[in-house]
Design a protein around this motif. Structure first.
Motif, PDB file in Angstrom:
ATOM      1  N   GLY A 156       0.812  -1.211   0.000  1.00  0.00           N
ATOM      2  CA  GLY A 156       0.000   0.000   0.000  1.00  0.00           C
ATOM      3  C   GLY A 156       0.846   1.261   0.000  1.00  0.00           C
ATOM      4  N   TYR A 157       1.954   1.235   0.776  1.00  0.00           N
ATOM      5  CA  TYR A 157       2.861   2.380   0.838  1.00  0.00           C
ATOM      6  C   TYR A 157       3.531   2.600  -0.517  1.00  0.00           C
ATOM      7  N   VAL A 180      -1.068   5.072   5.435  1.00  0.00           N
ATOM      8  CA  VAL A 180      -1.532   3.753   4.992  1.00  0.00           C
ATOM      9  C   VAL A 180      -1.854   2.943   6.233  1.00  0.00           C
ATOM     10  N   ALA A 181      -3.136   2.562   6.375  1.00  0.00           N
ATOM     11  CA  ALA A 181      -3.583   1.751   7.519  1.00  0.00           C
ATOM     12  C   ALA A 181      -4.071   0.410   6.994  1.00  0.00           C
ATOM     13  N   THR A 182      -3.500  -0.668   7.505  1.00  0.00           N
ATOM     14  CA  THR A 182      -3.872  -2.013   7.080  1.00  0.00           C
ATOM     15  C   THR A 182      -4.821  -2.615   8.102  1.00  0.00           C
ATOM     16  N   ASN A 230      -6.144  -2.383   2.725  1.00  0.00           N
ATOM     17  CA  ASN A 230      -5.504  -1.114   3.092  1.00  0.00           C
ATOM     18  C   ASN A 230      -6.467   0.050   2.937  1.00  0.00           C
ATOM     19  N   HIS A 231      -6.314   1.032   3.819  1.00  0.00           N
ATOM     20  CA  HIS A 231      -6.968   2.331   3.672  1.00  0.00           C
ATOM     21  C   HIS A 231      -5.848   3.354   3.474  1.00  0.00           C
ATOM     22  N   VAL A 232      -5.709   3.820   2.251  1.00  0.00           N
ATOM     23  CA  VAL A 232      -4.708   4.842   1.939  1.00  0.00           C
ATOM     24  C   VAL A 232      -5.429   6.189   1.879  1.00  0.00           C
TER      25      VAL A 232
END
Length: 462
Positions: free
Chosen positions: A98-99, A114-116, A125-127
Motif C-alpha cells: 500500500g505504501y 496507509v492503515a492495514t 488497506n486504507h490509503v
C-alpha cells in the motif's frame, strides 16, 4: 476468487462540521487500533500518522495564504481501498505494498497514511492522502478515468510482488449473473450498520454517532437524532427504524442496561398464484404476438399453481369452489362489520365521555349564569364554558339520555371493546387472505374454461 481490488473515494466535508473535525473523524477510523494491531500496521509519508489530520489542515491553511483562494469544493481528502485475496499476503507485506502504491501514484507530491485492517477475512488497506499538495500551491486533480489508473497501478505492483489480480475477460466469456441479491432499502442498510457499530461496543452515545459519521453518514443532533447517507435525499430518525433502534434504546444498550437484538428482515410472503391474463382483451388493445406467447406461457404456469392450491384445499369441483369462495367472502365481511361496529362504538364512547366531563366541569358556571338572571355581562365573561355546557346538554337531549352513565363504566366498556377489536384483527386478516385466494382461484378457473371453450368449438367445426 482472484483479488487485488481497488477503489478511489473522494472524502467530503459533512454539513455542520468543520474541515478539521471531518479529517480527524476519517483518519481516526482508518487508524482504529482494534483493526490495525494497536497501530503497528499504520505507516505515513511526510507526516506523522499520530497528527496526520492536523498536518493536512495546516497545508490547507497555507494554501489559502499562498494562493488567496478558499476551498470551494467539499472534497477534503481522498481514500484508496486496496483489498487482497485471503491467505495470500501478510498484514505487514500488505502495508508495504500500500505504501509503495501511494508513493508511485502520488509521485511524492501529497502526504498520506496507509492503515492495514485485519478485522475482515480479506486483508485490506486504507490509503488516505491530502487533497492539498505538500508545497501548498495546488490540489489533487481527480482526472478522468483516475479510478482505472489506480486499478492498473495496483495490479502492476501486485504482479511485481507475485500476487494475484482480477483477470480481465472478453465480454462474451464473462459469466452472466443469474441470481440477484435482494434489494436493500436505506433503512435496512442503516439498521445493519447500527448493528455492526453496537457490536463494537462504543464508549458512549457520542462515540456511536462518530462511528456513523465515519461510515459516511451525516448526523443531525437535536431533540430526535436523524442521519442521512450518501445520495439520500432525506434524513432518517432513529425512532422510525423500529423496536431496538430508538435513541433511548441505543443508549440503554451502550450503558449495559439492555441487550441489542439485531433487526431480522422477513422476506415478503410469495403469493401461491396470480390472476390469469385476459389474452383476448389484451390483443384487442393492440398487444403484439410476442406478448401473446408470453401471456400463454404465464397463464399455463399460474393455472398449474392454481390446481395445486385446489388440491391442497381438497376442492374437487367448480361448484364447491364457488360455495367456498362465497362462504369465505361472507365470513370476511361479517368480521369486518363487527370491527367497524366496535370502532363506531369506541368513537361514540369517547365523544360521550368528553361531553359528560365538559358538562360536569361547566355546570357550576352555568348554575351561576342562571342565578344571575342570564346576565349578558356574565355571559360575555364565561361564554366558552356556557357554550360547552349547552352543547353537551343538547347532545344528551338528542340521544334521549335521561340518566347520564358513569365515566368509570364508560372506561370499562371502552377497554373491553378495544381488547376485543385487537383480538379480532388476526382472524380478520386470516379470513381476508383466505377469501382472496379462493376468489382468485375461482376467477382463474372461470377464465381458463372460458378460453378453452372457443378452442374446443373450433376443433369440432374442423
Amino acid at each position: 476468487m482472484m483479488l487485488a481490488a481497488t477503489r478511489l473515494i473522494a472524502l467530503h466535508k459533512n454539513k455542520g462540521k468543520s474541515v478539521a473535525a471531518c479529517l480527524k473523524s476519517r483518519t481516526d477510523y482508518a487508524k482504529n487500533p482494534d483493526k490495525t494491531n494497536r497501530g503497528a500496521l499504520v505507516s505515513s509519508y511526510q507526516c506523522s500518522h499520530l497528527t496526520a489530520d492536523e498536518e493536512f489542515m495546516l497545508s490547507k491553511r497555507q494554501y489559502e495564504l499562498m494562493t488567496g483562494r478558499r476551498q470551494k469544493s467539499d472534497v477534503i481528502a481522498y481514500q484508496v481501498r486496496q483489498s487482497f485475496k485471503p491467505g495470500e499476503v501478510t498484514p505487514e507485506e500488505a502495508n508495504r505494498i500500500g505504501y509503495e502504491f501511494a508513493e508511485r501514484f502520488l509521485k511524492g507530491k501529497h502526504a498520506f497514511i496507509v492503515a492495514t485492517h485485519t478485522d475482515r477475512a480479506h486483508i485490506h488497506n486504507h490509503v488516505i492522502f491530502n487533497s492539498t499538495a505538500m508545497d501548498s500551491t495546488r490540489k489533487f486533480r481527480d482526472f478522468f478515468f483516475s479510478a482505472l489508473a489506480v486499478q492498473r497501478l495496483s495490479d502492476l505492483i501486485c504482479l511485481e510482488h507475485q500476487l494475484s489480480v482480477i483477470e480481465k475477460k472478453p465480454y462474451r466469456e464473462r459469466q452472466k449473473r443469474i441470481v440477484y441479491p435482494p434489494k436493500e432499502s436505506n433503512r435496512d442498510r442503516l439498521c445493519g450498520i447500527i448493528d455492526t457499530i453496537l457490536a463494537e461496543k462504543p464508549e458512549d452515545y457520542e462515540a456511536f454517532l462518530q462511528k456513523l459519521e465515519q461510515q459516511g453518514y451525516e448526523v443531525k443532533r437535536g431533540k430526535h437524532t436523524a442521519v442521512k447517507g450518501v445520495r439520500q435525499k432525506r434524513f432518517i430518525r432513529f425512532r422510525t427504524l423500529g423496536i431496538g433502534y430508538g435513541e433511548d434504546e441505543i443508549k440503554a444498550v451502550l450503558e449495559g442496561r439492555a441487550k441489542h437484538q439485531p433487526y431480522q428482515k422477513k422476506p415478503p410472503k410469495e403469493q401461491p398464484f396470480q390472476l390469469l391474463v385476459d389474452i383476448q382483451r389484451k390483443m384487442a388493445e393492440g398487444k403484439s404476438v410476442g406478448y401473446k406467447k408470453w401471456a400463454t406461457k404465464f397463464n399455463l404456469k399460474e393455472m398449474s399453481k392454481t390446481l395445486l392450491f385446489l388440491q391442497e384445499q381438497k376442492i374437487s369441483s367448480a361448484e364447491e369452489l364457488r360455495e367456498r369462495a362465497a362462504a369465505a367472502t361472507e365470513r370476511y365481511h361479517a368480521l369486518g362489520d363487527s370491527i367497524k361496529a366496535a370502532e363506531a362504538r369506541l368513537t361514540e364512547i369517547a365523544v360521550l365521555k368528553t361531553r359528560i366531563i365538559n358538562y360536569a366541569k361547566t355546570r357550576p358556571v352555568y348554575d351561576a349564569y342562571r342565578k344571575s338572571g342570564y346576565s349578558k355581562k356574565f355571559l360575555e365573561a364565561h361564554r366558552e364554558e356556557i357554550a360547552l355546557h349547552k352543547a353537551a346538554k343538547a347532545a344528551f337531549d338528542e340521544a334521549g339520555l335521561q340518566k347520564l352513565p358513569k365515566v368509570k363504566a364508560l372506561d370499562a366498556e371502552f377497554a373491553e371493546l378495544l381488547t376485543k377489536k385487537k383480538a379480532a384483527y388476526p382472524e380478520y386478516r386470516k379470513a381476508r387472505n383466505e377469501m382472496q385466494e379462493l376468489v382468485r382461484a375461482q376467477k382463474n378457473v372461470e377464465r381458463f374454461f372460458a378460453e378453452e371453450k372457443p378452442a374446443q368449438e373450433n376443433e369440432q367445426a374442423r
